[in-house]
Design an enzyme around this catalytic site. Structure first.
Site, PDB file in Angstrom:
ATOM      1  N   LYS A   1       3.189  -9.148  -5.073  1.00 41.28           N
ATOM      2  CA  LYS A   1       3.683  -8.816  -3.730  1.00 41.28           C
ATOM      3  C   LYS A   1       4.350 -10.042  -3.101  1.00 41.28           C
ATOM      4  CE  LYS A   1       0.218  -5.246  -3.219  1.00 41.28           C
ATOM      5  NZ  LYS A   1      -1.155  -4.887  -2.845  1.00 41.28           N
TER       6      LYS A   1
ATOM      7  N   GLN B   1      -6.018  -6.937   0.625  1.00 40.33           N
ATOM      8  CA  GLN B   1      -6.089  -6.411  -0.751  1.00 40.33           C
ATOM      9  C   GLN B   1      -7.471  -5.793  -0.992  1.00 40.33           C
ATOM     10  OE1 GLN B   1      -3.507  -6.317  -3.073  1.00 40.33           O
ATOM     11  NE2 GLN B   1      -4.945  -5.023  -4.196  1.00 40.33           N
TER      12      GLN B   1
ATOM     13  N   ASP C   1       0.347  -1.041   5.229  1.00 37.02           N
ATOM     14  CA  ASP C   1      -0.257  -0.205   4.182  1.00 37.02           C
ATOM     15  C   ASP C   1      -0.404   1.253   4.655  1.00 37.02           C
ATOM     16  OD1 ASP C   1      -0.726  -1.141   1.652  1.00 37.02           O
ATOM     17  OD2 ASP C   1      -2.581  -2.208   2.173  1.00 37.02           O
TER      18      ASP C   1
END
Ligand code: NAP
Length: 291
Positions: free
Chosen positions: A53, A97, A120
């Site tokens: 990422k 994460q 997200d």
């Protein structure tokens, strides 16, 4: 029937071209889109996701803030880090994460993220916007699947879409997105009896289960479009790392029977990061227009 491999890479590349040019425009206004990535511990899979990422941010001219925290960090300490990032106007997106270590209250941590930085799309506010058909952050994997369906010009209206899996991150939001595009929808899960009876009706079948090779050739309709979201490691001593990746479907049995199939790896995977980048850019654009 020839089965078309629905690769994610060209779809992601097309998105990246558009993102790069918007990033350059924003930079002219003094704004560099920035994603903060929080990683707790050193789980090898998580480390490699986070690294990918951050690398993609760099390649697109975006900034990333890398917060790597020790595995014994507390829920409160993590929330306080998130609050700092919430208050930092130069950070546009915040990603934690997952999975977090068990002693951490993941829900509390995620809910601490400012809704304007929820790239997200996991917060209830984002889910509510999706549910009510309003623009907002859509979870990256389902958004990526929709992008792929459009890129490969798969007709959706009136088609029977069957989504196997109902997680908050993949199955449920994807079901809403398909419904929004006028599919007739079935959602299956672990309590669905005789799964094959439902999956055989699918014009568009999405497997988002996490069970290696659950969907076999006799469970799909001839000519169906099959999106295999699953990424499962299975032992394979012939491979350098001792395992290989397989999806939730048996590709050898589907090839030649279905019209489209996403490979694993190389199908949906590249789209998840691409949509994260798109969401981060959107967050930066919004902060520019409101700030
Ligand atoms: P998850 O949270 O574990 O959800 C799995 C879903 O599958 C649940 O809804 C579960 O039903 C259902 N299920 C389990 N066993 C089943 C069975 N035998 N028959 C029918 N349904 C069954 O998983 P997830 O996060 O959605 O991820 C699913 C897969 O996608 C995983 O392999 C994951 O690695 C992969 N994934 C890939 C990407 C990518 O970028 N390519 C991104 C995200 C996820 P219940 O609700 O009844 O428990």
């Amino acid at each position: 029937m020839d089965t078309v491999r629905m690769e994610g890479k060209p779809v992601a590349e097309k998105l990246y071209q558009a993102i790069r040019s918007e990033v350059m425009d924003l930079k002219r206004h003094g704004i560099v889109p920035c994603l903060a990535v929080i990683l707790v511990g050193d789980n090898p899979a998580s480390v490699s996701y986070v690294t990918a990422k951050e690398r993609t941010c760099e390649e697109l001219g975006m900034r990333s803030v890398d917060l790597r925290l020790a595995p014994h960090v507390t829920t409160e300490e993590l929330i306080s880090k998130i609050q700092e990032l919430n208050a930092d106007a130069s950070v546009h997106g915040i990603l934690v994460q997952l999975p977090l270590p068990e002693h951490i209250d993941s829900r509390k941590v995620l809910f601490a993220i400012d809704a304007a930085k929820d790239v997200d799309g996991f917060l209830p506010y984002s889910a509510g916007l999706l549910m009510t058909g309003q623009p907002g952050f859509v979870p990256c994997t389902p958004a990526g699947v929709m992008e792929m369906l459009d890129y490969y010009q798969i007709p959706l209206q009136g088609k029977h879409a069957v989504v196997v899996g109902r997680s908050l991150t993949v199955g449920k939001p994807l079901a809403l997105l398909l419904l929004d595009r006028h599919c007739t929808l079935s959602v299956c899960h672990s309590r669905t009896p005789d799964l094959g009876t439902i999956t055989r009706q699918a014009d568009i079948l999405v497997a988002a289960v996490g069970r290696p090779q659950l969907i076999r050739g006799d469970m799909v309709k001839e000519g169906a479009v099959v999106i295999d979201v699953g990424v499962n490691r299975i032992d394979d001593p012939t491979k350098p790392r001792g395992f290989r990746l397989v999806g939730d479907t048996v590709h050898a049995e589907l090839l030649g029977k279905v019209s489209y199939l996403t490979p694993v790896p190389g199908g949906v995977g590249p789209m998840t990061i691409a949509m994260l980048m798109k969401n981060t850019l959107t967050a930066a654009l919004k902060s520019h227009s409101t700030g």
